[in-house]
Write an enzyme that holds these catalytic residues in place. Structure first.
Site, PDB file in Angstrom:
ATOM      1  N   GLU A  99       0.830  -1.197   0.000  1.00 42.32           N
ATOM      2  CA  GLU A  99       0.000   0.000   0.000  1.00 42.32           C
ATOM      3  C   GLU A  99       0.869   1.254   0.000  1.00 42.32           C
ATOM      4  OE1 GLU A  99      -4.055  -1.243   2.167  1.00 42.32           O
ATOM      5  OE2 GLU A  99      -2.366  -1.124   3.529  1.00 42.32           O
ATOM      6  N   CYS A 112       3.531   8.553   0.365  1.00 42.07           N
ATOM      7  CA  CYS A 112       4.103   7.722   1.414  1.00 42.07           C
ATOM      8  C   CYS A 112       4.363   6.354   0.792  1.00 42.07           C
ATOM      9  CB  CYS A 112       3.108   7.633   2.578  1.00 42.07           C
ATOM     10  SG  CYS A 112       3.670   6.568   3.893  1.00 42.07           S
ATOM     11  N   CYS A 119       6.841  -6.484   7.590  1.00 39.88           N
ATOM     12  CA  CYS A 119       7.884  -5.806   8.367  1.00 39.88           C
ATOM     13  C   CYS A 119       8.376  -6.749   9.446  1.00 39.88           C
ATOM     14  CB  CYS A 119       7.290  -4.550   9.012  1.00 39.88           C
ATOM     15  SG  CYS A 119       8.513  -3.540   9.871  1.00 39.88           S
ATOM     16  N   CYS A 123       6.552  -3.807  15.923  1.00 40.93           N
ATOM     17  CA  CYS A 123       6.017  -2.796  16.848  1.00 40.93           C
ATOM     18  C   CYS A 123       4.569  -3.167  17.190  1.00 40.93           C
ATOM     19  CB  CYS A 123       6.068  -1.405  16.211  1.00 40.93           C
ATOM     20  SG  CYS A 123       7.750  -0.884  15.813  1.00 40.93           S
ATOM     21  N   CYS A 126       1.367  -1.350  15.484  1.00 40.87           N
ATOM     22  CA  CYS A 126       1.384  -1.049  14.043  1.00 40.87           C
ATOM     23  C   CYS A 126       0.812  -2.198  13.232  1.00 40.87           C
ATOM     24  CB  CYS A 126       2.827  -0.761  13.613  1.00 40.87           C
ATOM     25  SG  CYS A 126       2.986  -0.363  11.872  1.00 40.87           S
ATOM     26  N   CYS A 340      -0.992   6.731   9.378  1.00 43.79           N
ATOM     27  CA  CYS A 340       0.224   6.085   9.893  1.00 43.79           C
ATOM     28  C   CYS A 340      -0.110   4.817  10.651  1.00 43.79           C
ATOM     29  CB  CYS A 340       0.941   6.985  10.875  1.00 43.79           C
ATOM     30  SG  CYS A 340       1.412   8.527  10.189  1.00 43.79           S
TER      31      CYS A 340
HETATM   32  N1  SAH Z   1       9.475   1.412  10.021  1.00 47.13           N
HETATM   33  C1  SAH Z   1       9.618   2.836   9.938  1.00 47.13           C
HETATM   34  C2  SAH Z   1       8.710   3.397   8.907  1.00 47.13           C
HETATM   35  C3  SAH Z   1       7.243   3.380   9.301  1.00 47.13           C
HETATM   36  S1  SAH Z   1       6.792   5.029   9.447  1.00 47.13           S
HETATM   37  C4  SAH Z   1       9.463   3.473  11.301  1.00 47.13           C
HETATM   38  O1  SAH Z   1       9.115   2.738  12.229  1.00 47.13           O
HETATM   39  O2  SAH Z   1       9.746   4.640  11.459  1.00 47.13           O
HETATM   40  C5  SAH Z   1       5.299   5.009  10.152  1.00 47.13           C
HETATM   41  C6  SAH Z   1       5.225   5.798  11.430  1.00 47.13           C
HETATM   42  O3  SAH Z   1       3.930   5.556  11.959  1.00 47.13           O
HETATM   43  C7  SAH Z   1       6.214   5.334  12.486  1.00 47.13           C
HETATM   44  O4  SAH Z   1       6.607   6.385  13.312  1.00 47.13           O
HETATM   45  C8  SAH Z   1       5.370   4.365  13.255  1.00 47.13           C
HETATM   46  O5  SAH Z   1       5.873   4.087  14.534  1.00 47.13           O
HETATM   47  C9  SAH Z   1       4.056   5.097  13.284  1.00 47.13           C
HETATM   48  N2  SAH Z   1       2.927   4.234  13.581  1.00 47.13           N
HETATM   49  C10 SAH Z   1       2.855   2.889  13.545  1.00 47.13           C
HETATM   50  N3  SAH Z   1       1.632   2.464  13.898  1.00 47.13           N
HETATM   51  C11 SAH Z   1       0.909   3.576  14.164  1.00 47.13           C
HETATM   52  C12 SAH Z   1      -0.440   3.781  14.541  1.00 47.13           C
HETATM   53  N4  SAH Z   1      -1.267   2.765  14.726  1.00 47.13           N
HETATM   54  N5  SAH Z   1      -0.838   5.045  14.705  1.00 47.13           N
HETATM   55  C13 SAH Z   1      -0.017   6.089  14.490  1.00 47.13           C
HETATM   56  N6  SAH Z   1       1.267   5.940  14.104  1.00 47.13           N
HETATM   57  C14 SAH Z   1       1.719   4.696  13.955  1.00 47.13           C
END
Ligand code: SAH
Length: 356
Positions: A99, A112, A119, A123, A126, A340
């Site tokens: 996506e 984006c 991944c 986390c 996420c 995000c």
């Molecule tokens: N793997 C990289 C790129 C992903 S960026 C990273 O972790 O930075 C996406 C951003 O959205 C990251 O800061 C991630 O932590 C955040 N993110 C992940 N899940 C989210 C959620 N449910 N709500 C808001 N932000 C989230």
């Protein structure tokens, strides 16, 4: 197999040489591909015989033009955001999808981009981690997301953020090649300053990135400022704990003199208390940074909730008054799970009622 869309201009010149052509022909092919033209018949400044040679090579499987195509689109009419489902054009017979999200900002159009299918970081909050890890994307598949989105929207995309599915520093070689392709003046000619890469905190790669791409913006996902708390939601913290991560961030700003962005996803009752704000202030005070607060977007399976917008504004104000620049990220695409952390792996085209 060799993928033409992943080739640098130098590689494309060599490729032209292998076809018995002059190097500048490679530059012409490169320019067409990077304009989103993948049909050799449309490459009108190439000789007919070269076009036929290319067509035959493609048919015989000597090389491929990977990239991706738009398989589905969802549109958030409130803000013009579009979430794309891209089908990757690889040649291994599997149908793979990632996506990407197209967003309209005052300063221009941003895509984006996803860097991996799935991944490995895991986390807890996420969606991208839920389906596990499948594979890295190559440079052409990342570039292809941009070309497909431009073709679909008819609009030029002049900023990219590598913040889609995947951890870009877990796929460093391909991501760096992608950034170089975008920057090449014979291709998209995008300024490095219009590109942002976000990492969950893979320390050695932060140093390498500062060396290789001092002009590209760097964002680091922090989310919590105790090791115990951060490790509980971001397993990568066990490998690269906060002291090491923040030391790498300092080395980055010392070397590049560029402001670093810290992303801080606000999870209600987990990391949004006054004590948490105090910790941010203590640990980030004095750094050349900017804190981007993102109220968590709901991902059903995770059980976490986002802080309210007003709590986020309060925290931003508290940080600002402590001298730490902070903003609450404008939420785009929330209506379509395109925000995000809401990008997830889809293993078959859902074939929604939306038609292209
Ligand atoms: N793997 C990289 C790129 C992903 S960026 C990273 O972790 O930075 C996406 C951003 O959205 C990251 O800061 C991630 O932590 C955040 N993110 C992940 N899940 C989210 C959620 N449910 N709500 C808001 N932000 C989230």
């Amino acid at each position: 197999m060799r993928d033409l869309l992943s080739m640098t201009i130098e590689e494309m010149k060599q490729f032209a040489g292998q076809l018995g052509e002059k190097p500048f022909r490679g530059k012409q092919i490169y320019a067409w591909l990077n304009r989103g033209v993948c049909d050799f018949d449309e490459m009108t400044d190439l000789s007919l015989s070269l076009r036929q040679k290319l067509e035959n090579g493609l048919r015989n499987g000597d090389f491929t033009i990977g990239g991706c195509r738009v398989a589905d689109v969802q549109k958030d009419d409130t803000d013009g955001t579009r979430k794309f489902l891209f089908e990757l054009g690889q040649d291994d017979g599997d149908r793979d999808f990632v996506e990407g999200v197209f967003m309209k900002y005052r300063y221009g159009n941003t895509l984006c981009v996803s860097s991996q299918i799935g991944c490995r970081m895991g986390c807890r909050f996420c969606a991208s981690a839920l389906g596990g890890f499948v594979r890295n994307l190559n440079a052409g598949e990342m570039l292809g997301q941009l070309l497909a989105a431009e073709k679909y929207t008819g609009e030029e995309i002049n900023h990219i953020v590598v913040m889609g599915m995947g951890e870009p520093f877990d796929n460093y070689e391909n991501v760096s090649k992608f950034l170089r392709l975008l920057h090449d003046e014979a291709g998209k000619n995008m300024s490095y300053r219009n590109m942002t890469v976000s990492t969950s905190g893979i320390v050695p790669m932060i140093d390498r990135f500062a060396e290789d791409f001092p002009q590209v913006n760097l964002a680091i996902s922090l989310h919590r400022l105790t090791d115990e708390g951060r490790s509980a939601i971001m397993p990568i913290n066990r490998k690269y704990p906060l002291d090491e991560l923040l030391a790498a961030a300092r080395r980055y700003t010392d070397k590049t003199h560029r402001r670093i962005t810290f992303e801080y996803t606000l999870i209600r009752g987990e990391n949004d208390s006054d004590e948490d704000v105090e910790l941010i202030r203590k640990r980030l005070g004095g750094m050349l940074c900017h804190v981007n607060l993102i109220p968590l977007n709901k991902v059903e399976e995770t059980g976490f909730d986002g802080s309210t917008r007003s709590r986020a504004e309060e925290i931003a104000a508290a940080l600002e008054s402590a001298g730490i620049p902070a903003t609450v990220r404008r939420e785009l695409g929330g209506e379509i799970d395109g925000a995000c952390g809401q990008l997830r792996r889809i293993s078959s085209c859902p074939n929604t009622s939306f038609s292209l």
